[in-house]
Design an enzyme around this catalytic site. Structure first.
Site, PDB file in Angstrom:
ATOM      1  N   LYS A  77       2.479  -0.314  19.545  1.00  0.00           N
ATOM      2  CA  LYS A  77       1.570  -0.751  18.421  1.00  0.00           C
ATOM      3  C   LYS A  77       1.851  -2.155  18.468  1.00  0.00           C
ATOM      4  O   LYS A  77       1.984  -3.147  19.102  1.00  0.00           O
ATOM      5  CB  LYS A  77       2.415  -0.769  17.195  1.00  0.00           C
ATOM      6  CG  LYS A  77       1.846  -0.112  16.057  1.00  0.00           C
ATOM      7  CD  LYS A  77       1.643   0.732  15.294  1.00  0.00           C
ATOM      8  CE  LYS A  77       0.648   1.250  13.961  1.00  0.00           C
ATOM      9  NZ  LYS A  77       0.179   2.620  13.635  1.00  0.00           N
ATOM     10  N   GLY A 177      -0.951   4.107  -2.041  1.00  0.00           N
ATOM     11  CA  GLY A 177      -2.580   3.184  -0.923  1.00  0.00           C
ATOM     12  C   GLY A 177      -3.611   4.518  -0.782  1.00  0.00           C
ATOM     13  O   GLY A 177      -3.668   5.465  -0.289  1.00  0.00           O
ATOM     14  N   GLY A 179      -6.403   4.426   0.616  1.00  0.00           N
ATOM     15  CA  GLY A 179      -7.030   3.828   1.618  1.00  0.00           C
ATOM     16  C   GLY A 179      -7.966   4.712   2.443  1.00  0.00           C
ATOM     17  O   GLY A 179      -7.907   5.493   1.561  1.00  0.00           O
ATOM     18  N   VAL A 181      -6.842   6.194   4.827  1.00  0.00           N
ATOM     19  CA  VAL A 181      -5.790   7.422   4.456  1.00  0.00           C
ATOM     20  C   VAL A 181      -5.788   8.388   2.873  1.00  0.00           C
ATOM     21  O   VAL A 181      -6.483  10.031   3.193  1.00  0.00           O
ATOM     22  CB  VAL A 181      -4.802   7.351   5.380  1.00  0.00           C
ATOM     23  CG1 VAL A 181      -3.449   8.708   5.091  1.00  0.00           C
ATOM     24  CG2 VAL A 181      -5.020   6.858   6.872  1.00  0.00           C
ATOM     25  N   GLY A 182      -5.353   7.638   2.596  1.00  0.00           N
ATOM     26  CA  GLY A 182      -5.660   8.790   0.937  1.00  0.00           C
ATOM     27  C   GLY A 182      -5.954   9.207   0.539  1.00  0.00           C
ATOM     28  O   GLY A 182      -6.446  10.159  -0.637  1.00  0.00           O
TER      29      GLY A 182
HETATM   30  P1  NAD Z   1      -5.816   0.464   5.050  1.00  0.00           P
HETATM   31  O1  NAD Z   1      -5.917  -0.125   5.007  1.00  0.00           O
HETATM   32  O2  NAD Z   1      -7.413   1.073   4.523  1.00  0.00           O
HETATM   33  O3  NAD Z   1      -4.610   1.351   3.313  1.00  0.00           O
HETATM   34  C1  NAD Z   1      -4.214   1.397   2.570  1.00  0.00           C
HETATM   35  C2  NAD Z   1      -4.054   0.911   1.184  1.00  0.00           C
HETATM   36  O4  NAD Z   1      -3.054   0.804   0.921  1.00  0.00           O
HETATM   37  C3  NAD Z   1      -5.189   0.461   1.094  1.00  0.00           C
HETATM   38  O5  NAD Z   1      -5.793   0.889  -0.471  1.00  0.00           O
HETATM   39  C4  NAD Z   1      -4.335  -1.297  -0.024  1.00  0.00           C
HETATM   40  O6  NAD Z   1      -5.216  -1.489  -1.566  1.00  0.00           O
HETATM   41  C5  NAD Z   1      -3.376  -0.380  -0.935  1.00  0.00           C
HETATM   42  N1  NAD Z   1      -1.952  -0.889  -0.530  1.00  0.00           N
HETATM   43  C6  NAD Z   1      -1.070  -1.635  -0.018  1.00  0.00           C
HETATM   44  N2  NAD Z   1      -0.014  -2.326  -0.255  1.00  0.00           N
HETATM   45  C7  NAD Z   1       0.107  -0.928  -1.182  1.00  0.00           C
HETATM   46  C8  NAD Z   1       1.396  -1.645  -2.015  1.00  0.00           C
HETATM   47  N3  NAD Z   1       2.552  -1.913  -2.102  1.00  0.00           N
HETATM   48  N4  NAD Z   1       1.127  -0.365  -3.325  1.00  0.00           N
HETATM   49  C9  NAD Z   1       0.190   0.233  -3.006  1.00  0.00           C
HETATM   50  N5  NAD Z   1      -0.730   0.414  -2.168  1.00  0.00           N
HETATM   51  C10 NAD Z   1      -0.827  -0.816  -1.446  1.00  0.00           C
HETATM   52  O7  NAD Z   1      -5.018   2.017   5.477  1.00  0.00           O
HETATM   53  P2  NAD Z   1      -4.978   3.188   6.078  1.00  0.00           P
HETATM   54  O8  NAD Z   1      -6.058   3.249   7.247  1.00  0.00           O
HETATM   55  O9  NAD Z   1      -5.209   4.049   5.097  1.00  0.00           O
HETATM   56  O10 NAD Z   1      -3.454   3.140   6.161  1.00  0.00           O
HETATM   57  C11 NAD Z   1      -2.088   3.598   5.525  1.00  0.00           C
HETATM   58  C12 NAD Z   1      -1.041   3.814   6.220  1.00  0.00           C
HETATM   59  O11 NAD Z   1      -1.243   5.029   6.723  1.00  0.00           O
HETATM   60  C13 NAD Z   1      -0.941   3.194   7.003  1.00  0.00           C
HETATM   61  O12 NAD Z   1       0.754   3.183   6.617  1.00  0.00           O
HETATM   62  C14 NAD Z   1      -1.075   3.195   8.681  1.00  0.00           C
HETATM   63  O13 NAD Z   1      -0.436   3.301   9.348  1.00  0.00           O
HETATM   64  C15 NAD Z   1      -0.751   4.867   8.184  1.00  0.00           C
HETATM   65  N6  NAD Z   1      -2.003   5.890   9.038  1.00  0.00           N
HETATM   66  C16 NAD Z   1      -2.946   5.590   9.236  1.00  0.00           C
HETATM   67  C17 NAD Z   1      -3.789   6.047  10.087  1.00  0.00           C
HETATM   68  C18 NAD Z   1      -5.149   5.996  10.296  1.00  0.00           C
HETATM   69  O14 NAD Z   1      -6.409   6.835  10.894  1.00  0.00           O
HETATM   70  N7  NAD Z   1      -5.591   5.729   9.449  1.00  0.00           N
HETATM   71  C19 NAD Z   1      -3.330   7.178  10.946  1.00  0.00           C
HETATM   72  C20 NAD Z   1      -1.762   7.270  11.025  1.00  0.00           C
HETATM   73  C21 NAD Z   1      -1.732   6.526   9.900  1.00  0.00           C
END
Ligand code: NAD
Length: 371
Positions: A77, A177, A179, A181-182
């Site tokens: 990472k 969250g 974003g 993933v969510g």
């Molecule tokens: P992203 O940046 O697209 O989205 C993250 C979201 O979380 C954003 O909407 C942001 O505003 C929100 N956020 C940040 N801090 C926050 C808080 N304190 N409370 C509520 N919301 C908050 O990132 P992502 O790619 O969706 O990744 C999200 C998580 O999933 C991370 O932990 C990442 O490591 C994990 N993850 C991502 C992937 C991937 O394929 N993108 C795969 C496995 C795990």
């Protein structure tokens, strides 16, 4: 003992590298945890408050995740200190500098993570010739645009729901969250009739017990808005999504959002982790004791890295990548939940044992076990 070795155990980390380039304000860290199965793959996270500890814990999660997913890759990472919303030229300079600083470390392949995206990976590939999670135009499967991880979360939910005794259709879902993933998790679960009742992002949160419009929220996010700007619901404090009653609660933001001081507030039956390390160990144990099923992060959210590894090796089609995600996440979730039920252990313990067996077996073939 020098604190530099404070994370060292029998699996890793093999290397911790700090990089610094004052001309562009670069400060970053790479942790290569374990490469017994092959070069490490793991995301580049950009945030102002990242740390070496967060980087190590995420690298270890990648070691376990890649092993569980049966990928020929170890775990690593990288973290970059900075606000991901900074002007694009400045961000590009930082990401390019980070790539160049770490270009010689062939045992690490960059992928996207919080604060970075497909465009960032295209910059990295342009600098050092390797990255995953690329845009289509340069041979990638755009995993965040397609929602590879959110898709895999749904597969995990479909396997887990019968263990909890409710139906997916009509189940209330909370996403912390909203974003990449969510929002895709909410969208894919919505296709099975689940109802999003609350969502948050870094700027706020919204709830509506009658159900939120996932596409409208996604459109708001695309134009730079916050879920809290959506008119059709009640605005709540960002961290109060923990209080919204649900059947499925999906953390998809930062580490340690469920902790000893708020775990009692969580009223749900199933936690499927989109985020990496979203719960402390104590919180996870407390939930297990209350009968809340927690599908571990590195089992449930492997969709992105499965997609990335397929892109890296075979230039696989999107359809083949999604089939692989569904198949591997279903098999692993079933195996972990069955072992947990039979032996009365935490799903996480069953998952760690499954992954560690695979990592140790790969280490057995190597002269040097972890590098
Ligand atoms: P992203 O940046 O697209 O989205 C993250 C979201 O979380 C954003 O909407 C942001 O505003 C929100 N956020 C940040 N801090 C926050 C808080 N304190 N409370 C509520 N919301 C908050 O990132 P992502 O790619 O969706 O990744 C999200 C998580 O999933 C991370 O932990 C990442 O490591 C994990 N993850 C991502 C992937 C991937 O394929 N993108 C795969 C496995 C795990």
């Amino acid at each position: 003992m020098d604190p530099a070795f404070r994370f060292a155990d029998r699996l890793g980390p093999a290397k911790i590298i700090h990089v610094h380039e004052p001309s562009v304000g670069l400060r970053g860290t790479l942790v290569v945890d374990n490469v017994a199965a092959g070069p490490s793959i793991g995301g580049l996270r950009m945030a102002p408050d990242v740390s070496t500890e967060e980087c190590f814990r995420l690298a270890r999660a990648m070691t376990l995740k890649n092993a569980a997913a049966g990928l020929p890759h170890g775990g690593g990472k990288s973290v970059l200190y900075g606000d991901p919303a900074m002007p694009s030229e400045q961000k590009e300079a930082l990401v390019r500098a980070m790539a160049c600083a770490l270009g010689d470390f062939q045992d690490y392949i960059f992928g996207p993570d919080m604060g970075t995206d497909e465009t960032c990976m295209a910059w990295v590939k342009d600098e050092i010739g390797r990255a995953v999670g690329l845009p289509r135009e340069v041979g990638g499967i755009p995993l965040d645009e397609l929602g590879a991880t959110g898709f895999g979360l749904r597969s995990a939910c479909e396997v887990a729901v019968p263990y909890c005794g409710f139906e997916l259709a009509g189940a209330r879902v909370v996403v912390q969250g909203f974003g990449s993933v969510g929002l895709h998790a909410a969208r894919f679960l919505g296709e099975r009739g689940a109802v999003l009742v609350a969502a948050s992002d870094s700027r706020g949160a919204i709830r509506n017990d009658a159900g939120l419009d996932v596409e409208a929220l996604a459109a708001l996010k695309r134009t730079g808005g916050s879920v809290a700007d959506h008119p059709d619901g009640e605005t709540i404090e960002r961290d109060d999504v923990v209080d919204v009653e649900s059947e499925i609660w999906i953390p998809a933001a930062r580490p340690d959002v469920i902790r000893a001081d708020n775990v009692e507030r969580l009223r749900t039956r199933l936690v499927v982790s989109g985020a990496n390390i979203p719960m402390t160990d104590d919180a996870e144990k407390a939930l297990h004791a209350r009968g809340v099923l927690c599908v571990p992060d590195f089992i449930a959210n492997a969709g992105g890295v499965i997609c990335a590894a397929m892109e890296y090796h075979d230039g696989a089609t999107e359809r083949a990548a999604f089939e692989a995600i569904d198949e591997r996440i279903r098999t692993n979730t079933e195996q972990v939940l069955e072992a947990s039920r039979e032996r009365g252990i935490l799903p996480r313990q069953a998952a760690v044992e499954l992954s560690q067996r695979r990592v140790e077996s790969a280490m057995g073939y190597r002269r040097w076990s972890i590098f």
